[in-house]
Design a protein around this motif. Structure first.
Motif, PDB file in Angstrom:
ATOM      1  N   GLU A  43      -5.076  -6.277  -0.834  1.00 29.34           N
ATOM      2  CA  GLU A  43      -6.529  -6.433  -0.976  1.00 29.34           C
ATOM      3  C   GLU A  43      -7.068  -5.494  -2.065  1.00 29.34           C
ATOM      4  OE1 GLU A  43      -7.790  -5.545   2.946  1.00 29.34           O
ATOM      5  OE2 GLU A  43      -7.149  -7.463   3.786  1.00 29.34           O
ATOM      6  N   THR A  44      -6.513  -4.285  -2.117  1.00 28.56           N
ATOM      7  CA  THR A  44      -6.934  -3.327  -3.133  1.00 28.56           C
ATOM      8  C   THR A  44      -6.600  -3.845  -4.529  1.00 28.56           C
ATOM      9  OG1 THR A  44      -6.594  -1.497  -1.584  1.00 28.56           O
ATOM     10  CG2 THR A  44      -6.679  -0.939  -3.933  1.00 28.56           C
ATOM     11  N   LEU A  46      -6.286  -6.964  -5.450  1.00 31.00           N
ATOM     12  CA  LEU A  46      -7.175  -8.066  -5.793  1.00 31.00           C
ATOM     13  C   LEU A  46      -8.554  -7.555  -6.208  1.00 31.00           C
ATOM     14  CD1 LEU A  46      -6.217 -10.598  -2.959  1.00 31.00           C
ATOM     15  CD2 LEU A  46      -5.628 -10.742  -5.396  1.00 31.00           C
ATOM     16  N   SER A  47      -9.055  -6.552  -5.486  1.00 28.84           N
ATOM     17  CA  SER A  47     -10.352  -5.977  -5.849  1.00 28.84           C
ATOM     18  C   SER A  47     -10.287  -5.316  -7.219  1.00 28.84           C
ATOM     19  CB  SER A  47     -10.795  -4.957  -4.798  1.00 28.84           C
ATOM     20  OG  SER A  47     -10.992  -5.570  -3.540  1.00 28.84           O
ATOM     21  N   TRP A  48      -9.186  -4.610  -7.480  1.00 22.60           N
ATOM     22  CA  TRP A  48      -9.022  -3.887  -8.742  1.00 22.60           C
ATOM     23  C   TRP A  48      -8.913  -4.850  -9.922  1.00 22.60           C
ATOM     24  CZ3 TRP A  48      -9.499   0.416 -11.329  1.00 22.60           C
ATOM     25  CH2 TRP A  48      -8.692   0.682 -12.447  1.00 22.60           C
ATOM     26  N   GLY A  50      -9.911  -7.937  -9.960  1.00 23.47           N
ATOM     27  CA  GLY A  50     -11.189  -8.643 -10.093  1.00 23.47           C
ATOM     28  C   GLY A  50     -12.169  -7.827 -10.902  1.00 23.47           C
ATOM     29  N   ARG A  51     -12.187  -6.521 -10.661  1.00 26.14           N
ATOM     30  CA  ARG A  51     -13.053  -5.617 -11.443  1.00 26.14           C
ATOM     31  C   ARG A  51     -12.627  -5.626 -12.907  1.00 26.14           C
ATOM     32  NH1 ARG A  51     -14.952  -2.401 -14.621  1.00 26.14           N
ATOM     33  NH2 ARG A  51     -16.130  -0.514 -14.154  1.00 26.14           N
ATOM     34  N   ILE A  70     -11.466   2.151  -3.182  1.00 28.73           N
ATOM     35  CA  ILE A  70     -11.260   0.758  -2.767  1.00 28.73           C
ATOM     36  C   ILE A  70     -10.308   0.697  -1.577  1.00 28.73           C
ATOM     37  CG2 ILE A  70     -10.333  -1.483  -3.451  1.00 28.73           C
ATOM     38  CD1 ILE A  70     -11.111  -0.841  -6.321  1.00 28.73           C
ATOM     39  N   HIS A  74     -11.101  -0.565   2.316  1.00 28.81           N
ATOM     40  CA  HIS A  74     -10.374  -1.705   2.882  1.00 28.81           C
ATOM     41  C   HIS A  74      -9.638  -1.282   4.157  1.00 28.81           C
ATOM     42  CE1 HIS A  74     -11.124  -4.949   0.142  1.00 28.81           C
ATOM     43  NE2 HIS A  74     -10.653  -4.308  -0.928  1.00 28.81           N
TER      44      HIS A  74
END
Length: 315
Positions: A43-44, A46-48, A50-51, A70, A74
């Motif tokens: 999840e981290t 994907l967030s990273w 995406g940013r 992040i 999570h």
């Protein structure tokens, strides 16, 4: 803990990989499960990324701090799912044991993995609130200042100091501040395992402390496992001797470091059968707590490795 900005030539993937071991160690200490930790790292990631797709990474002055924030948030969200699973869990719940594995290239990753606290400490941390645990892990284990933790959790430094104080008081009340010498731990572990797997009640009565507690985490999947912790030397010795009478003939014990402590990993053929971790009394002469994980789901990541040099020397 400042870090140089990400240059235009750095990729999001490389930045994440560079910090992955740190993120794993922090999240594992907050959650206590390997599978959930891996999910949080995904999840981290994907967030990273995406940013990174939305805005250039060279605008981030401190990638490590950004990634830790992040990952921790999570992880805190994941705690709710873990709590729900525990409500229907059969028998005592223990953290997933994390075996210390040598890093393939240098010692940096090995040092980060070894930052995971002992299994006994993880049991104590389960009694903290999620925020208290996150603050304790970041501050006490990884040395983050209260001001840095405040930025990670989006809380005021005063609120973080209060959380840290409560967590520290609670942990120190339940967990004495001592650590047995590694050689003492190794010798006590081997004596205990020999007595337990041999069903030697006399030897067990000698090495177990009078107020010893045995925790057996099978998740309801192992025959003969208790549904509650067993307290007291007499009951514990009978329980462990009972395990010995039901053991199969092809069990193989490997002495490995689990969550930083000398422990025993028992294999049945090529499959993990149990992980046994002992906690010692302050003088190191007796076993005060025994943590036995036999739930196959919690042992899924345990792999059989070649004998360590120490094991070969003992043989």
């Amino acid at each position: 803990m400042s870090e140089s900005p990400v240059s235009g030539g750095d990729t999001a993937t490389q930045v994440f990989v560079d910090h992955r071991e740190l993120l794993f160690a922090i999240v594992y200490n907050i959650l206590g499960t390997v599978a959930d930790t891996e999910d949080v790292l995904q999840e981290t990631w994907l967030s990273w990324t995406g940013r990174a797709h939305r805005t250039p990474l060279d605008g981030i002055d401190n990638p490590r701090a950004y990634l830790v924030r992040i990952a921790v948030n999570h992880a805190l969200a994941r705690r709710a799912a873990i709590t729900r699973r525990r409500e229907t869990y059969v028998g005592p719940w223990l953290p997933e044991p994390l075996l210390d594995e040598p890093a393939p290239d240098d010692s940096a990753d090995r040092v980060l993995r070894s930052e995971s606290v002992s299994l006994a400490m993880l049991v104590v941390l389960e009694s903290l609130t999620p925020l208290e645990r996150a603050v304790f892990v970041l501050n006490e284990v990884f040395g983050y200042a209260h001001t840095e933790i405040a930025e990670v959790l989006d809380r005021s430094p005063a609120a973080v100091r209060q959380l840290a104080h409560r967590a520290r008081q609670h942990v120190h009340a339940r967990r004495p501040l001592y650590r047995a010498h590694p050689r003492v731990r190794q010798q006590a572990t081997e004596r205990f395992v020999e007595a337990a797997l041999g069903g030697d009640i006399a030897a067990l009565m000698e090495i177990l402390a009078p107020d010893v507690t045995v925790w057996t985490d099978s998740g309801g999947m192992a025959r003969g496992a208790g549904l509650r912790p067993v307290h007291g030397r007499d009951k514990a010795a009978r329980l462990l001797a009972g395990y010995a009478t039901r053991r199969t003939s092809n069990l193989d014990v490997r002495y490995r470091r689990v969550n930083g402590d000398d422990s025993a990993v028992v294999f049945e053929g090529e499959s993990p059968y149990a992980v046994m971790v002992m906690d010692l009394t302050p003088d190191g002469d007796q076993v005060s707590d025994v943590y036995i994980v036999t739930n196959p789901e919690k042992l899924a990541h345990v792999r059989r490795e070649k004998e360590t040099e120490a094991k070969e020397e003992r043989a």
